[in-house]
Design a protein around this motif. Sequence first.
Motif, mmCIF file in Angstrom:
data_model
loop_
_atom_site.group_PDB
_atom_site.id
_atom_site.type_symbol
_atom_site.label_atom_id
_atom_site.label_comp_id
_atom_site.label_asym_id
_atom_site.label_seq_id
_atom_site.Cartn_x
_atom_site.Cartn_y
_atom_site.Cartn_z
ATOM 1 N N UNK A 98 -7.843 70.468 13.136
ATOM 2 C CA UNK A 98 -9.180 69.953 13.414
ATOM 3 C C UNK A 98 -10.127 70.473 12.342
ATOM 4 N N UNK A 99 -10.508 69.613 11.413
ATOM 5 C CA UNK A 99 -11.403 69.980 10.337
ATOM 6 C C UNK A 99 -12.830 69.656 10.771
ATOM 7 N N UNK A 100 -13.579 70.682 11.148
ATOM 8 C CA UNK A 100 -14.936 70.474 11.647
ATOM 9 C C UNK A 100 -15.944 70.218 10.529
ATOM 10 N N UNK A 101 -15.495 70.280 9.268
ATOM 11 C CA UNK A 101 -16.413 70.043 8.157
ATOM 12 C C UNK A 101 -16.625 68.566 7.910
ATOM 13 N N UNK A 102 -15.756 67.718 8.472
ATOM 14 C CA UNK A 102 -15.849 66.274 8.232
ATOM 15 C C UNK A 102 -15.630 65.540 9.543
ATOM 16 N N UNK A 103 -16.250 64.374 9.648
ATOM 17 C CA UNK A 103 -16.133 63.633 10.898
ATOM 18 C C UNK A 103 -15.129 62.487 10.778
ATOM 19 N N UNK A 104 -13.918 62.812 10.260
ATOM 20 C CA UNK A 104 -12.857 61.822 10.190
ATOM 21 C C UNK A 104 -12.244 61.619 11.571
ATOM 22 N N UNK A 105 -11.751 60.411 11.789
ATOM 23 C CA UNK A 105 -11.039 60.139 13.041
ATOM 24 C C UNK A 105 -9.681 60.837 13.010
ATOM 25 N N UNK A 106 -9.075 60.963 14.193
ATOM 26 C CA UNK A 106 -7.743 61.566 14.293
ATOM 27 C C UNK A 106 -6.697 60.472 14.202
ATOM 28 N N UNK A 107 -5.956 60.370 13.089
ATOM 29 C CA UNK A 107 -4.976 59.297 12.929
ATOM 30 C C UNK A 107 -3.927 59.264 14.028
ATOM 31 N N UNK A 108 -3.549 60.447 14.547
ATOM 32 C CA UNK A 108 -2.471 60.474 15.546
ATOM 33 C C UNK A 108 -2.922 59.891 16.891
ATOM 34 N N UNK A 109 -4.238 59.656 17.054
ATOM 35 C CA UNK A 109 -4.722 59.040 18.287
ATOM 36 C C UNK A 109 -4.800 57.511 18.168
ATOM 37 N N UNK A 110 -4.598 57.002 16.965
ATOM 38 C CA UNK A 110 -4.641 55.554 16.769
ATOM 39 C C UNK A 110 -3.413 54.885 17.380
ATOM 40 N N UNK A 111 -3.544 53.645 17.809
ATOM 41 C CA UNK A 111 -2.368 52.924 18.305
ATOM 42 C C UNK A 111 -1.387 52.683 17.164
ATOM 43 N N UNK A 112 -0.157 52.350 17.512
ATOM 44 C CA UNK A 112 0.879 52.136 16.514
ATOM 45 C C UNK A 112 0.535 50.961 15.618
ATOM 46 N N UNK A 113 0.419 51.218 14.310
ATOM 47 C CA UNK A 113 0.108 50.158 13.367
ATOM 48 C C UNK A 113 1.270 49.161 13.280
ATOM 49 N N UNK A 114 2.505 49.679 13.321
ATOM 50 C CA UNK A 114 3.660 48.803 13.228
ATOM 51 C C UNK A 114 3.723 47.811 14.378
ATOM 52 N N UNK A 115 3.454 48.294 15.599
ATOM 53 C CA UNK A 115 3.484 47.402 16.757
ATOM 54 C C UNK A 115 2.378 46.354 16.660
ATOM 55 N N UNK A 116 1.203 46.777 16.195
ATOM 56 C CA UNK A 116 0.101 45.844 16.071
ATOM 57 C C UNK A 116 0.382 44.761 15.039
ATOM 58 N N UNK A 117 0.984 45.150 13.911
ATOM 59 C CA UNK A 117 1.309 44.169 12.874
ATOM 60 C C UNK A 117 2.389 43.205 13.348
ATOM 61 N N UNK A 118 3.322 43.717 14.148
ATOM 62 C CA UNK A 118 4.372 42.843 14.682
ATOM 63 C C UNK A 118 3.783 41.787 15.603
ATOM 64 N N UNK A 119 2.865 42.214 16.487
ATOM 65 C CA UNK A 119 2.219 41.252 17.389
ATOM 66 C C UNK A 119 1.382 40.249 16.595
ATOM 67 N N UNK A 120 0.688 40.745 15.579
ATOM 68 C CA UNK A 120 -0.160 39.873 14.793
ATOM 69 C C UNK A 120 0.667 38.828 14.048
ATOM 70 N N UNK A 121 1.859 39.217 13.585
ATOM 71 C CA UNK A 121 2.709 38.288 12.845
ATOM 72 C C UNK A 121 3.125 37.105 13.702
ATOM 73 N N UNK A 122 3.182 37.300 15.014
ATOM 74 C CA UNK A 122 3.575 36.215 15.905
ATOM 75 C C UNK A 122 2.409 35.408 16.440
ATOM 76 N N UNK A 123 1.218 35.713 15.973
ATOM 77 C CA UNK A 123 0.042 35.000 16.461
ATOM 78 C C UNK A 123 0.003 33.578 15.909
ATOM 79 N N UNK A 124 -0.281 32.629 16.771
ATOM 80 C CA UNK A 124 -0.376 31.235 16.333
ATOM 81 C C UNK A 124 -1.501 31.075 15.329
#
Length: 256
Positions: A98-124
């Motif tokens: 936890x770096x309190x010097x910067x207000x970056x988001x926590x990447x490990x709390x983000x949803x899975x990028x791979x799963x999101x891209x897979x769903x997006x690829x099947x979007x009409x």
Amino acid sequence: MTMWIPTIAADAGPIYLAIADALEADIGSGTLAQGDRLPPQRELAYQLGVTLGTVTRAYGEAERRRLVRGETGRGTYVASRTRVVSPLIPQEDAPEGCDLARNFAYPHLNPSLGEGLTRMAGTAGIDRLNGFVPSEGLRAHRETGVLVFKDYGLDADPARVAVTCGAQHGIQVTCQALFRSGDAIAVDRFTYPSIFTSLAGLGLKAVPVPALTREDGGFGAMDPEALARAVGSHGIKGVFLMPNMQNPTTHTMSVG
């Protein structure tokens, strides 16, 4: 000064690139170390039997590759292999914490990028994104924006929703739509740095307004009395606020 003379093969291609390649190889092998001073360009050109312009291009290419650094009046030196990186840029191999010097988001709390891209690829109609789209964005995306607004209790017409290329673009478009050149916009004294670029580019004047001070000495929301004074003295036409996780103070305004 290091009496460095590179070995250039007859079929090495452009000589200036061969010199730069040899320099890179010798730095990599340890033949040349950080801080070593290279021969003057004229001297190296004489030793190699090439023109001064060839060596000048070779040193320029080496500097472009960040192999060397030139110092006016002193010469050319082998550069440090450790790249100086701004402390404001997150490190790829930095330990998790936890770096309190910067207000970056926590990447490990983000949803899975791979799963999101897979769903997006099947979007009409996903192929539609490969072509040019209306400046306000596709209707499907604007309808999605309407759903987001409903979460905040706002009713919106998709025809009046515009999709922007990020927050900075959104700020720019909003300012263009609401204000005229010369208008004064109130901002926090400590605020999002890029807002000044946006306002200045549109001919708008930023008027810094001090913040309230909390009991613990930290910054609070914009001081409403100071804002009222700014309205009277500057004719404020708009106020730029970040109510949640204010940049750079991280302050969040209370509901009341």
